[in-house]
Design an enzyme around this catalytic site. Structure first.
Site, PDB file in Angstrom:
ATOM      1  N   SER A  17       0.653  -1.269  -0.139  1.00 58.24           N
ATOM      2  CA  SER A  17      -0.151   0.180   0.206  1.00 58.24           C
ATOM      3  C   SER A  17       0.994   1.809  -0.100  1.00 58.24           C
ATOM      4  O   SER A  17       0.220   2.220  -0.591  1.00 58.24           O
ATOM      5  CB  SER A  17      -1.211   0.137   1.263  1.00 58.24           C
ATOM      6  OG  SER A  17      -0.372  -0.245   2.630  1.00 58.24           O
ATOM      7  N   GLY A  54      -1.838  -4.192   0.772  1.00 52.92           N
ATOM      8  CA  GLY A  54      -1.875  -5.042   1.270  1.00 52.92           C
ATOM      9  C   GLY A  54      -1.321  -6.609   1.331  1.00 52.92           C
ATOM     10  O   GLY A  54      -1.046  -7.863   1.843  1.00 52.92           O
ATOM     11  N   ASN A  84       3.771  -5.295   6.244  1.00 50.61           N
ATOM     12  CA  ASN A  84       2.553  -6.209   5.912  1.00 50.61           C
ATOM     13  C   ASN A  84       3.151  -7.421   7.129  1.00 50.61           C
ATOM     14  O   ASN A  84       1.775  -8.196   7.383  1.00 50.61           O
ATOM     15  CB  ASN A  84       1.698  -6.662   4.864  1.00 50.61           C
ATOM     16  CG  ASN A  84       0.842  -5.544   4.109  1.00 50.61           C
ATOM     17  OD1 ASN A  84       0.410  -5.295   5.039  1.00 50.61           O
ATOM     18  ND2 ASN A  84       1.147  -5.166   3.724  1.00 50.61           N
TER      19      ASN A  84
END
Length: 192
Positions: A17, A54, A84
């Protein structure tokens, strides 16, 4: 100088992201801002945003093959991944294995590809896995010959005035600062 001949050099940013530009317009992402800068100086370097919100290191590995097929001219791969994995408690060993798969796959596609990886420091609140995760990057540099880059979000991540309301992702002002860091460390220091 890359891009000085008639054939443009292509740079692919593989990330999550933070690379995609979560919550902002596509033109506000740092790869888009870098492309704008390159066009201003009439450089033939071409930048592609391969960021997906993500993504873990494993997710990005599985996306790499179609990205390289779609862009067979990629000569520089810049990897900005790992946050992540930390947030999801993925083991550093598992993540490291997928970093290695990314490196191997990119070199199978182009043996001369330059691979740069932005380091991920220990993130406050995630120290337990973070200290082991931090050790991955020097090993990748030593054993696989990748070029290590500074953490792209240095001075931006977790700074309230530079982040979206979630307190994690950079806002437009924050990504402008990130673009400056990337411009200096990737393009001025290494490619231009």
């Amino acid at each position: 100088m890359p891009g000085s001949d008639t054939r443009p050099i292509a740079v692919l940013f593989l990330g999550d992201s933070f690379t995609e530009g979560f919550g902002l317009m596509p033109e506000q992402s740092f790869p888009a801002r870098i492309q704008q800068k390159l066009e201003e100086i009439n450089s033939s370097v071409k930048v592609m945003n391969g960021g997906i919100s993500g993504d873990t290191v494993m997710d990005a590995y599985y996306r790499l093959s179609p990205l390289l097929r779609a862009h067979p001219d990629v000569e520089v791969l810049v990897v900005f991944l790992g946050a992540n994995d930390l947030f999801n408690g993925i083991s550093p060993e598992f993540s490291e294995g997928h970093f290695i798969k990314i490196i191997d796959h990119a070199r199978q596609a182009n043996p001369d590809i330059r691979i740069m990886i932005s380091v991920l420091p220990v993130i406050p609140g995630l120290e337990s896995n973070g200290r082991e995760f931090e050790k991955i990057f020097p090993r990748l540099e030593q054993e696989y010959g990748v070029e290590l880059l500074p953490f792209f979000l240095e001075g931006v991540m977790l700074e309230p005035e530079l982040c979206l309301p979630d307190g994690v992702h950079p806002n437009a002002q924050g990504l402008s600062l990130v673009a400056g860091t990337v411009w200096q460390s990737v393009f001025i220091d290494r490619l231009l």
